[in-house]
Design a protein around this motif. Structure first.
Motif, PDB file in Angstrom:
ATOM      1  N   ARG A 122       7.144   2.046  -0.461  1.00  0.00           N
ATOM      2  CA  ARG A 122       7.446   3.458  -0.214  1.00  0.00           C
ATOM      3  C   ARG A 122       8.768   3.475   0.543  1.00  0.00           C
ATOM      4  NH1 ARG A 122       2.724   4.633   3.410  1.00  0.00           N
ATOM      5  NH2 ARG A 122       3.140   2.456   3.734  1.00  0.00           N
TER       6      ARG A 122
ATOM      7  N   GLU B 163       8.245   3.915  -4.727  1.00  0.00           N
ATOM      8  CA  GLU B 163       8.048   5.357  -4.495  1.00  0.00           C
ATOM      9  C   GLU B 163       9.123   5.799  -3.514  1.00  0.00           C
ATOM     10  OE1 GLU B 163       4.157   6.245  -2.960  1.00  0.00           O
ATOM     11  OE2 GLU B 163       3.241   5.060  -4.560  1.00  0.00           O
TER      12      GLU B 163
ATOM     13  N   SER C  75      10.913   8.730  -0.975  1.00  0.00           N
ATOM     14  CA  SER C  75      10.939  10.009  -0.271  1.00  0.00           C
ATOM     15  C   SER C  75      12.342  10.188   0.285  1.00  0.00           C
ATOM     16  CB  SER C  75       9.891  10.057   0.841  1.00  0.00           C
ATOM     17  OG  SER C  75      10.256   9.202   1.898  1.00  0.00           O
TER      18      SER C  75
ATOM     19  N   THR D  30      13.307  16.875  -5.809  1.00  0.00           N
ATOM     20  CA  THR D  30      11.984  17.018  -6.426  1.00  0.00           C
ATOM     21  C   THR D  30      12.073  16.733  -7.921  1.00  0.00           C
ATOM     22  OG1 THR D  30      11.352  18.638  -4.770  1.00  0.00           O
ATOM     23  CG2 THR D  30      10.040  18.606  -6.779  1.00  0.00           C
TER      24      THR D  30
ATOM     25  N   GLU E  75       9.742  12.603  -3.077  1.00  0.00           N
ATOM     26  CA  GLU E  75       8.945  13.407  -2.133  1.00  0.00           C
ATOM     27  C   GLU E  75       9.884  13.877  -1.018  1.00  0.00           C
ATOM     28  OE1 GLU E  75       5.837  12.557   1.417  1.00  0.00           O
ATOM     29  OE2 GLU E  75       5.865  11.100  -0.231  1.00  0.00           O
TER      30      GLU E  75
ATOM     31  N   HIS F  30      11.172  15.325   2.684  1.00  0.00           N
ATOM     32  CA  HIS F  30      11.040  15.591   4.110  1.00  0.00           C
ATOM     33  C   HIS F  30      12.124  16.608   4.424  1.00  0.00           C
ATOM     34  CE1 HIS F  30       8.434  12.090   4.601  1.00  0.00           C
ATOM     35  NE2 HIS F  30       9.295  11.431   3.837  1.00  0.00           N
TER      36      HIS F  30
END
Ligand SMILES: NC(=O)c1ccc[n+]([C@@H]2O[C@H](COP(=O)([O-])OP(=O)(O)OC[C@H]3O[C@@H](n4cnc5c(N)ncnc54)[C@H](OP(=O)(O)O)[C@@H]3O)[C@@H](O)[C@H]2O)c1
Length: 310
Positions: free
Chosen positions: A2, A26, A28, A41, A46, A48
């Motif tokens: 991640r 993954e 973010s 997106t 993801e 923040h």
């Protein structure tokens, strides 16, 4: 992994994200606006929500990740007269990420630059810039890069990726856009003096791939060079630009350079070739996309009047 990426919506970040996703990670990302959040997106990231000043957001996003790639830098602030302020904010963000990752052996990969690391000779990954000879803002950024290397001793797999001053490719609005904009505006494609001074270069997709390799495999405390072309003479760049815009190519004297090139003059006068031999060897990184001159020749830089971001 991640992976938390700051600056994921930026020029380089928007190429790093698909590389990471393709490699099975993954992702973010930090998004300071609705537009950046929407772009991220749709790229499968993801969100923040927050800016570089929202240190609590940065801290919790870093703590929840298996590794961080820090690409965000407030170029708007830096190139409108407050480079030092942008560099100080950058330092606070990195210290915050470091607090979150300390003792985890997780990777923290940051972007830095090769320009001015070893003026007049070929800079290697082992060179350290002479901070005393840099203006305050760039000196602060270089000092922060040194700090990142030192984080290896705090249980962080810290990596500094020094980028060529021109990371080029489709959609670039960095130094090349600035150079082309000045040539259009003045009707002259200029270089300073004999134009034999050199800049290294790297294609954005090759650079993005290196960030992924660095995240996955680089050792703690590494300095890597994202360099494909070791040194391209500034005169050669001016020649392609002149040919593409159908305008004359001319030498501009060092005395006239500030009037002709404005703030870019300082950078265009630098002779700053750099090698990536160690990086290629360590990570089996093989840049494969077009070099700078070939990329300029492809024509995409001249299809639109790009506003330079620097
Ligand atoms: N491009 C080059 O040729 C080059 C060469 C050497 C080094 N570098 C370094 O490489 C890194 C990435 O460069 P880049 O060309 O991708 O830059 P960029 O296109 O200007 O992107 C900067 C990124 O940082 C984000 N950002 C800026 N200020 C922020 C703030 N206050 N809060 C939250 N996010 C903020 C931007 O978000 P928004 O999308 O919301 O604006 C964007 O995602 C930078 O550290 C840069 O200095 C770049």
């Amino acid at each position: 992994m991640r992976v938390f990426v700051t600056g994921a919506s930026g020029w380089i970040g928007s190429h790093v994200v698909p590389e990471l996703i393709r490699a099975g990670h993954e992702v973010s990302g930090l998004a300071r606006s609705a537009a950046s959040a929407a772009a991220l997106t749709s790229a499968g990231v993801e969100i923040h929500r927050g800016s570089l000043d929202d240190l609590d957001v940065v801290r919790s996003a870093a703590a929840a990740s298996d590794g961080v790639i820090h690409l965000a830098f407030d170029h708007g602030k830096a190139f409108s007269g407050d480079f030092l302020g942008a560099a100080e904010a950058d330092r606070r963000v990195i210290e915050t990420i470091a607090e979150a990752l300390a003792g985890t052996d997780r990777p923290l990969v940051i972007a830095s630059g090769t320009l001015g690391v070893a003026p007049g000779r070929i800079a290697t990954e082992n060179d350290e810039p002479d901070l005393a000879h840099l203006p305050a803002g760039p000196a602060k950024r270089s000092e922060t890069a040194k700090f990142v290397v030192s984080l290896a001793s705090r249980g962080i797999r810290s990596v500094v990726v020094r980028l060529a001053p021109t990371v080029h490719g489709q959609g670039d609005s960095g130094f090349m856009a600035g150079i082309i904009g000045i040539a259009r505006n003045t009707g002259v494609s200029g270089y300073i003096g004999d134009g034999n001074n050199q800049w290294p270069a790297v294609h954005v997709i090759d650079a993005a791939h290196l960030f992924t390799l660095a995240l996955e495999n680089a050792q703690a405390g590494s300095v890597l060079h994202a360099i494909a072309d070791q040194g391209v003479p500034l005169r050669e760049i001016a020649e392609v630009v002149g040919r593409k815009l159908h305008i004359p190519v001319a030498s501009i004297s060092p005395a006239d350079a500030p009037a002709h090139f404005s703030w870019l003059a300082t950078f265009l006068a630098m002779n700053s070739p750099a090698s990536s031999a160690q990086t290629r060897e360590l990570l089996t990184w093989r840049p494969s996309h077009p070099g700078l001159i070939e990329d300029l020749d492809l024509g995409h830089y001249f299809e639109r009047q790009a506003a330079g971001k620097f």
